[in-house]
Scaffold this motif. Structure first.
Motif, short mmCIF file in Angstrom:
data_model
loop_
_atom_site.label_atom_id
_atom_site.label_comp_id
_atom_site.label_asym_id
_atom_site.label_seq_id
_atom_site.Cartn_x
_atom_site.Cartn_y
_atom_site.Cartn_z
N ARG A 34 0.82 -1.14 0.04
CA ARG A 34 0.05 -0.05 -0.16
C ARG A 34 0.83 1.31 0.08
N ARG A 35 0.57 2.21 -0.85
CA ARG A 35 1.17 3.43 -0.84
C ARG A 35 0.22 4.72 -0.66
N ALA A 36 0.60 5.79 -0.26
CA ALA A 36 -0.15 6.86 -0.23
C ALA A 36 -0.17 7.50 -1.73
N ARG A 38 -1.07 9.89 -4.69
CA ARG A 38 -1.18 11.20 -4.85
C ARG A 38 -1.62 11.59 -6.42
N ASP A 107 10.11 12.94 3.67
CA ASP A 107 8.26 13.00 3.14
C ASP A 107 7.63 14.31 3.79
N LEU A 111 5.80 17.08 1.66
CA LEU A 111 4.54 17.56 1.82
C LEU A 111 4.62 18.99 2.06
N HIS A 124 -5.73 15.87 -3.74
CA HIS A 124 -5.05 15.45 -4.92
C HIS A 124 -5.52 15.01 -6.00
N CYS A 162 -5.06 8.02 0.24
CA CYS A 162 -4.15 8.65 0.92
C CYS A 162 -4.71 9.36 1.85
N PRO A 163 -4.37 9.31 3.06
CA PRO A 163 -4.67 10.01 4.38
C PRO A 163 -4.23 11.78 4.11
N ILE A 164 -5.38 12.24 4.56
CA ILE A 164 -5.48 13.66 4.29
C ILE A 164 -5.28 14.41 5.68
N GLY A 165 -4.37 14.39 6.48
CA GLY A 165 -4.34 14.72 7.70
C GLY A 165 -4.52 16.23 7.91
N LEU A 166 -4.01 16.93 6.55
CA LEU A 166 -4.02 18.28 6.50
C LEU A 166 -5.44 18.76 6.34
N LEU A 190 -9.75 11.40 10.76
CA LEU A 190 -8.85 11.39 9.46
C LEU A 190 -9.64 11.42 8.26
N THR A 204 8.05 4.12 -0.78
CA THR A 204 8.81 5.08 0.11
C THR A 204 9.77 4.08 0.86
N ARG A 206 11.50 3.19 4.83
CA ARG A 206 11.27 3.33 6.28
C ARG A 206 12.82 3.24 7.07
#
Ligand code: FMN
Length: 215
Positions: A34-36, A38, A107, A111, A124, A162-166, A190, A204, A206
């Motif tokens: 899984r990837r974020a 965009r 990252d 961002l 996105h 994609c999580p969008i915490g912003l 979230l 990505t 880690r």
């Protein structure tokens, strides 16, 4: 057997050990792959897709099984565009204090650069946004578990997320909650953008896990 366009091996009931091992392998594969995402294409996310994702989300564990989550699904293009604009404006007025700012994570720099650039679109360009609200003040951690389930389930279908915490400040605004029929008491846990990826998402990295104590 792999369903067309999906990342998942569909195991038919009967459940041999081999089939169960395949299911376990699928779960781990989803975790690693899984990837974020965009970059999305225009192909719509169907009602069935959303039902599948929300149903996977609510299989998450929760404290004393209190299941403190509620979902808002936004797919109307005009509404997404309006919220993306309002959410960005909120960020420009009041840049978020994000704890990882001092950690030097590449990252985060990426961002931050993205968020303040003129072409930045908060969601996105995703055709769907699923916002998870906590229905109790201390329910946010449970909602994060639900969020991860949702994103892994999306991956099995070949859907990106994609999580969008912003966008949390936006979805915590009283007027926005009222418009969405959300209780003023519920914290936004979230928002998650969902859609069909347009192209590959690069991997990505880690840092190694820090196991501080093991006794
Ligand atoms: C709580 C949380 C909030 C996030 N908020 C945003 C966001 O607002 N916009 C965005 O593009 N990515 C956001 N992300 C995605 C992360 O940037 C991404 O997960 C991280 O860079 C690792 O990439 P990967 O998920 O592809 O492995 C968020 C992730 C989490 C867990």
């Amino acid at each position: 057997m792999t369903a067309a366009g999906s990342n998942l091996n569909i195991v038919t009931p009967g459940h041999s050990c081999e089939a169960r091992a395949t299911e376990a392998a699928d779960a781990v594969k989803a975790i690693y792959q899984r990837r974020a995402v965009r970059v999305y294409d225009d192909k719509p996310v169907t009602r069935d897709n959303v039902d599948f994702l929300v149903d996977a989300a609510i299989q998450a564990p929760s404290a004393v099984n209190c299941q403190p989550w509620a979902f808002v699904v936004i797919q109307e293009r005009e509404v997404l565009a309006r919220y993306a604009k309002e959410g960005k404006q909120l960020l420009l007025n009041e840049p978020p204090v994000i704890e990882v700012v001092e950690s030097g994570l590449p990252d985060f720099d990426r961002l931050r650069q993205m968020a303040f650039g003129p072409d930045f679109e908060l969601f996105h360009g995703a055709p769907a946004l699923i916002v998870i609200y906590a229905t109790s003040a201390d329910g946010v951690p449970d909602c994060f578990l639900a969020a991860q389930n949702l994103m892994l389930a999306a991956w099995t279908l070949g859907l990106g997320s994609c999580p969008i915490g912003l966008a949390r400040p936006l979805f915590n605004q009283a007027e926005v909650k009222e418009e969405l029929g959300v209780s003023p008491e519920w914290p936004c846990a979230l928002p998650i953008a969902v859609g069909w990826p347009d192209g590959e998402t690069p991997p990505t990295s880690r840092r190694p896990a820090q196991i501080v104590t093991w006794r």
